[in-house]
Design a protein around this motif. Sequence first.
Motif, PDB file in Angstrom:
ATOM      1  N   GLN A  44       0.824  -1.208   0.000  1.00  0.00           N
ATOM      2  CA  GLN A  44       0.000   0.000   0.000  1.00  0.00           C
ATOM      3  C   GLN A  44       0.864   1.267   0.000  1.00  0.00           C
ATOM      4  OE1 GLN A  44      -3.346   0.369  -0.239  1.00  0.00           O
ATOM      5  NE2 GLN A  44      -3.444  -1.825  -0.615  1.00  0.00           N
ATOM      6  N   LEU A  47       2.319   2.340  -3.556  1.00  0.00           N
ATOM      7  CA  LEU A  47       1.426   2.711  -4.658  1.00  0.00           C
ATOM      8  C   LEU A  47       1.668   4.166  -5.064  1.00  0.00           C
ATOM      9  CD1 LEU A  47      -1.910   1.102  -3.451  1.00  0.00           C
ATOM     10  CD2 LEU A  47      -0.613   0.447  -5.476  1.00  0.00           C
ATOM     11  N   MET A  48       1.703   4.429  -6.386  1.00  0.00           N
ATOM     12  CA  MET A  48       1.857   5.797  -6.890  1.00  0.00           C
ATOM     13  C   MET A  48       0.482   6.454  -6.940  1.00  0.00           C
ATOM     14  SD  MET A  48       4.434   5.901 -10.109  1.00  0.00           S
ATOM     15  CE  MET A  48       3.892   4.405 -10.905  1.00  0.00           C
ATOM     16  N   ARG A  49       0.430   7.709  -6.540  1.00  0.00           N
ATOM     17  CA  ARG A  49      -0.811   8.488  -6.668  1.00  0.00           C
ATOM     18  C   ARG A  49      -0.736   9.305  -7.951  1.00  0.00           C
ATOM     19  NH1 ARG A  49      -3.952   9.457  -1.825  1.00  0.00           N
ATOM     20  NH2 ARG A  49      -2.926   8.442  -0.081  1.00  0.00           N
ATOM     21  N   THR A  60      -8.428  10.593  -8.193  1.00  0.00           N
ATOM     22  CA  THR A  60      -7.090  10.154  -7.829  1.00  0.00           C
ATOM     23  C   THR A  60      -7.056   8.637  -7.907  1.00  0.00           C
ATOM     24  OG1 THR A  60      -6.782  12.036  -6.372  1.00  0.00           O
ATOM     25  CG2 THR A  60      -5.353  10.145  -6.003  1.00  0.00           C
ATOM     26  N   ARG A  62      -4.472   5.122  -7.415  1.00  0.00           N
ATOM     27  CA  ARG A  62      -3.226   4.606  -6.835  1.00  0.00           C
ATOM     28  C   ARG A  62      -2.882   3.331  -7.577  1.00  0.00           C
ATOM     29  NH1 ARG A  62      -3.361   4.927  -0.447  1.00  0.00           N
ATOM     30  NH2 ARG A  62      -1.388   3.929  -0.917  1.00  0.00           N
ATOM     31  N   THR A  63      -1.637   3.223  -8.011  1.00  0.00           N
ATOM     32  CA  THR A  63      -1.267   2.108  -8.871  1.00  0.00           C
ATOM     33  C   THR A  63       0.201   1.748  -8.739  1.00  0.00           C
ATOM     34  OG1 THR A  63      -1.349   1.304 -11.158  1.00  0.00           O
ATOM     35  CG2 THR A  63      -0.748   3.619 -10.839  1.00  0.00           C
ATOM     36  N   HIS A  64       0.505   0.546  -9.184  1.00  0.00           N
ATOM     37  CA  HIS A  64       1.893   0.112  -9.365  1.00  0.00           C
ATOM     38  C   HIS A  64       2.225   0.018 -10.855  1.00  0.00           C
ATOM     39  CE1 HIS A  64       1.911  -1.534  -5.122  1.00  0.00           C
ATOM     40  NE2 HIS A  64       3.022  -0.834  -5.188  1.00  0.00           N
ATOM     41  N   VAL A  95       4.844   9.657  -9.975  1.00  0.00           N
ATOM     42  CA  VAL A  95       4.102  10.042  -8.785  1.00  0.00           C
ATOM     43  C   VAL A  95       3.620  11.480  -8.948  1.00  0.00           C
ATOM     44  CG1 VAL A  95       4.252  10.441  -6.299  1.00  0.00           C
ATOM     45  CG2 VAL A  95       5.404   8.460  -7.311  1.00  0.00           C
TER      46      VAL A  95
END
Length: 182
Positions: A44, A47-49, A60, A62-64, A95
């Motif tokens: 968690q 994760l990039m926002r 928004t 959040r992902t890898h 990011v």
Amino acid sequence: MTLKEEAWEPEKHIPPRLVGGRSFGVLSALLFLSLAALLIVGYQQTLMRLTLVADGEVRTVRTHQTTVGAVLREAGLALHPNDVVKPGLAAPVYVGGTITVHRARPVVVEVDGRTIEARTQMTETFGILAELDVTVGEHDQIHVLSPVSGDDMEGSPRHIRVDRAAAVEVHETGSPVLRFHT
């Protein structure tokens, strides 16, 4: 050599006890759960926002994922071939970055007895017709039947009809006069 049978003794089959009376199994389970919790928290935290702007919404995510296309797929955002995505689908994500999807607008063009349904980024009637390879003659009439109302599509035609002019030769007092009618 003969095998000697030993009598079964229950105290030999009791799991070994550790300090405090906790068994090795309980301690193993706690260790496993702690490790799993650390992995989840670590996942968690990494994760990039990103900001995703599409369909009139800013959200928004959040992902890898590492590319714009992968982020859009993960977000469940289907694209039409004429949609424009900035940065491009193969671009890397960062990011705090922003991905913007400009949707192609649906249009219907009636011309020469056929109906063309398409999607376009064009907003002006002549631009739409040119993009669809519809030529318009000097005397043809163009009817915008239903302009789009709303946010960024204000004034964009949604339904266009092209009435072709037909040349009609009229003879008045012996001289032919060429007129066009639609």
